[in-house]
Design an enzyme around this catalytic site. Sequence first.
Site, PDB file in Angstrom:
ATOM      1  N   GLU A  44      -2.322 104.067  92.951  1.00 13.51           N
ATOM      2  CA  GLU A  44      -2.604 105.494  92.891  1.00 13.51           C
ATOM      3  C   GLU A  44      -2.499 105.977  91.446  1.00 13.51           C
ATOM      4  O   GLU A  44      -1.422 105.975  90.863  1.00 13.51           O
ATOM      5  CB  GLU A  44      -1.595 106.237  93.766  1.00 13.51           C
ATOM      6  CG  GLU A  44      -1.604 105.764  95.200  1.00 13.51           C
ATOM      7  CD  GLU A  44      -0.242 105.936  95.857  1.00 13.51           C
ATOM      8  OE1 GLU A  44       0.206 107.086  95.977  1.00 13.51           O
ATOM      9  OE2 GLU A  44       0.361 104.923  96.231  1.00 13.51           O
ATOM     10  N   ASP A  70       7.258  99.548  94.131  1.00 10.65           N
ATOM     11  CA  ASP A  70       6.886 100.912  94.530  1.00 10.65           C
ATOM     12  C   ASP A  70       7.214 101.779  93.319  1.00 10.65           C
ATOM     13  O   ASP A  70       8.113 102.609  93.360  1.00 10.65           O
ATOM     14  CB  ASP A  70       7.646 101.348  95.778  1.00 10.65           C
ATOM     15  CG  ASP A  70       7.066 102.630  96.367  1.00 10.65           C
ATOM     16  OD1 ASP A  70       6.259 103.290  95.670  1.00 10.65           O
ATOM     17  OD2 ASP A  70       7.416 102.973  97.508  1.00 10.65           O
ATOM     18  N   HIS A  83      -5.160 107.672  98.153  1.00  9.24           N
ATOM     19  CA  HIS A  83      -4.168 106.751  98.710  1.00  9.24           C
ATOM     20  C   HIS A  83      -4.805 105.645  99.563  1.00  9.24           C
ATOM     21  O   HIS A  83      -4.311 105.347 100.651  1.00  9.24           O
ATOM     22  CB  HIS A  83      -3.145 107.529  99.522  1.00  9.24           C
ATOM     23  CG  HIS A  83      -1.788 106.889  99.582  1.00  9.24           C
ATOM     24  ND1 HIS A  83      -1.604 105.582  99.977  1.00  9.24           N
ATOM     25  CD2 HIS A  83      -0.559 107.364  99.289  1.00  9.24           C
ATOM     26  CE1 HIS A  83      -0.317 105.297  99.951  1.00  9.24           C
ATOM     27  NE2 HIS A  83       0.345 106.356  99.527  1.00  9.24           N
ATOM     28  N   SER A  84      -5.865 105.031  99.058  1.00 14.39           N
ATOM     29  CA  SER A  84      -6.422 103.886  99.786  1.00 14.39           C
ATOM     30  C   SER A  84      -5.502 102.686  99.643  1.00 14.39           C
ATOM     31  O   SER A  84      -4.915 102.465  98.587  1.00 14.39           O
ATOM     32  CB  SER A  84      -7.819 103.543  99.263  1.00 14.39           C
ATOM     33  OG  SER A  84      -8.746 104.509  99.694  1.00 14.39           O
ATOM     34  N   TYR A  85      -5.391 101.917 100.720  1.00 13.17           N
ATOM     35  CA  TYR A  85      -4.667 100.651 100.700  1.00 13.17           C
ATOM     36  C   TYR A  85      -5.725  99.552 100.747  1.00 13.17           C
ATOM     37  O   TYR A  85      -6.612  99.584 101.596  1.00 13.17           O
ATOM     38  CB  TYR A  85      -3.813 100.458 101.955  1.00 13.17           C
ATOM     39  CG  TYR A  85      -2.659 101.381 102.138  1.00 13.17           C
ATOM     40  CD1 TYR A  85      -2.832 102.721 102.383  1.00 13.17           C
ATOM     41  CD2 TYR A  85      -1.361 100.866 102.139  1.00 13.17           C
ATOM     42  CE1 TYR A  85      -1.750 103.553 102.595  1.00 13.17           C
ATOM     43  CE2 TYR A  85      -0.278 101.698 102.352  1.00 13.17           C
ATOM     44  CZ  TYR A  85      -0.485 103.029 102.582  1.00 13.17           C
ATOM     45  OH  TYR A  85       0.591 103.846 102.799  1.00 13.17           O
ATOM     46  N   ASN A  96       3.101 111.725  95.249  1.00  7.67           N
ATOM     47  CA  ASN A  96       4.434 111.128  95.129  1.00  7.67           C
ATOM     48  C   ASN A  96       5.564 112.169  95.218  1.00  7.67           C
ATOM     49  O   ASN A  96       5.371 113.260  95.745  1.00  7.67           O
ATOM     50  CB  ASN A  96       4.560 110.230  93.910  1.00  7.67           C
ATOM     51  CG  ASN A  96       5.532 109.080  94.208  1.00  7.67           C
ATOM     52  OD1 ASN A  96       6.725 109.211  94.032  1.00  7.67           O
ATOM     53  ND2 ASN A  96       5.020 107.977  94.735  1.00  7.67           N
ATOM     54  N   ARG A  97       6.744 111.824  94.691  1.00  8.17           N
ATOM     55  CA  ARG A  97       7.962 112.562  95.061  1.00  8.17           C
ATOM     56  C   ARG A  97       8.349 113.669  94.087  1.00  8.17           C
ATOM     57  O   ARG A  97       8.142 113.537  92.876  1.00  8.17           O
ATOM     58  CB  ARG A  97       9.141 111.576  95.173  1.00  8.17           C
ATOM     59  CG  ARG A  97       8.981 110.605  96.312  1.00  8.17           C
ATOM     60  CD  ARG A  97      10.092 109.583  96.386  1.00  8.17           C
ATOM     61  NE  ARG A  97       9.910 108.751  97.580  1.00  8.17           N
ATOM     62  CZ  ARG A  97       9.009 107.772  97.682  1.00  8.17           C
ATOM     63  NH1 ARG A  97       8.217 107.470  96.669  1.00  8.17           N
ATOM     64  NH2 ARG A  97       8.883 107.089  98.801  1.00  8.17           N
ATOM     65  N   HIS A 100       4.225 113.570  98.637  1.00  7.71           N
ATOM     66  CA  HIS A 100       2.786 113.714  98.889  1.00  7.71           C
ATOM     67  C   HIS A 100       2.378 115.091  99.432  1.00  7.71           C
ATOM     68  O   HIS A 100       1.579 115.193 100.364  1.00  7.71           O
ATOM     69  CB  HIS A 100       2.319 112.628  99.867  1.00  7.71           C
ATOM     70  CG  HIS A 100       2.361 111.233  99.303  1.00  7.71           C
ATOM     71  ND1 HIS A 100       2.338 110.962  97.952  1.00  7.71           N
ATOM     72  CD2 HIS A 100       2.420 110.011  99.919  1.00  7.71           C
ATOM     73  CE1 HIS A 100       2.367 109.647  97.763  1.00  7.71           C
ATOM     74  NE2 HIS A 100       2.432 109.044  98.932  1.00  7.71           N
TER      75      HIS A 100
HETATM   76  C1  BGC Z   1       4.885 105.873  97.811  1.00  5.76           C
HETATM   77  C2  BGC Z   1       5.666 105.065  98.810  1.00  5.76           C
HETATM   78  C3  BGC Z   1       5.428 105.621 100.165  1.00  5.76           C
HETATM   79  C4  BGC Z   1       3.942 105.603 100.447  1.00  5.76           C
HETATM   80  C5  BGC Z   1       3.659 106.281 101.747  1.00  5.76           C
HETATM   81  C6  BGC Z   1       3.442 105.760  98.140  1.00  5.76           C
HETATM   82  O1  BGC Z   1       2.695 106.523  97.243  1.00  5.76           O
HETATM   83  O2  BGC Z   1       5.155 105.454  96.494  1.00  5.76           O
HETATM   84  O3  BGC Z   1       7.042 105.104  98.503  1.00  5.76           O
HETATM   85  O4  BGC Z   1       6.114 104.884 101.130  1.00  5.76           O
HETATM   86  O5  BGC Z   1       3.235 106.259  99.437  1.00  5.76           O
HETATM   87  O6  BGC Z   1       2.532 105.830 102.308  1.00  5.76           O
END
Ligand code: BGC
Length: 370
Positions: free
Chosen positions: A334, A268, A196-198, A96-97, A122
């Site tokens: 996550e 988010d 970061h699996s969706y 994350n940020r 990330h």
């Molecule tokens: C973030 C999202 C971001 C995404 C990128 C997530 O972990 O919170 O803001 O767009 O990752 O794939």
Amino acid sequence: MLAWSTACARGAPRPVASVTRAPFGTTDRGESVSAYTLKNANGMEARVLDYGGIIVSLRVPDRHGRFDDVVLGYDSLPAYLRASPYFGAIIGRYGNRIAHGRFTLDGKTYTLAKNNGPNHLHGGLKGFDKVVWDVAPFEHPDSVGLVLRYTSRDGEEGYPGTLRTTVTYTLTSANELIFDYSATTDRATPVNLTQHSYFNLAGDGKGDILGHVVTLNADRFTPVDSTLIPTGELKRVAGTPFDFRTPTPIGERIDQDDVQLRYGPGYDHNFVLNKAGDAHDPTFAARVYEPASGRVMEIYTTEPGLLYSGNFLDGTLHGKGGVVYRRRYGFAMETQHYPDSPNKPTFPSTTLRPGESYHSRTIYKFGVQP
Ligand code: BGC
């Protein structure tokens, strides 16, 4: 092709757990990439790349025993190299940020890439999702898996210290996928590793995830500013669209007129997990149920936070089998420390120092509900 197979001799039909390896292409720098297929005794199967530790597919049964792939991703390496929203990958050195791509540690200010508007996201331009990991497969009677290792050099992506990282993926005979993260450093550095699996528990590409029913073990979340940086407040979820303490469909309140949902847009956000007992034991974080298939995913973790998102697909990406990933076709959960912790002294610390070791465990457990 290498193959490791174990036959578990417990009477007929003999279940077989195995790890096999096959080539998956070559990176732009000429590195060969392999795909490892982990299979457990129930037929559950995870396909994992040494590039980014990416989980390309995850096949789990529905309530009738039918298997489907429940993660989003691509069929080929070039697609992952070209444009991936971190599909299935290990995220590091910092998940994350980090606000304005900057933090100060022990009196020294470090500058990182701003790869997400004004912020760092990330791990930067070439995070742990974009490197080839050393992989050693293993097989035990009740589990199979991979040990992935990567050493991030001092100064890589602007971070201080040589970070030696090990991530172990274990697929158990109880249909759990377990992630064990560990790391050591030779200089103080922030570390926040995640996966970061969706997911779409109805099956990859089978519509949006708004009908998935989510329970989160979180009384509070971390509200953000318009660039998705936490304000520092830990806000109670009670009376807000962020209250998932009882099972609630993702879509039920996602379009409510709420400033935090406008920033998402949608969810988010980092949820502050309720913790009790020993911090070294994974505790219940989340449960997701998909009514049509009956599939259930439960998440347990040692981490203090859970970043829950899924708004950023927009129909421009074509995934496995050519499916178009439209808005909200997947969600990510996550497990991690809170975003921007290096700049938030009141958040749990993400600083790892020489002589310490970083450990974190997350379990995704799959099952069905009648
Ligand atoms: C973030 C999202 C971001 C995404 C990128 C997530 O972990 O919170 O803001 O767009 O990752 O794939």
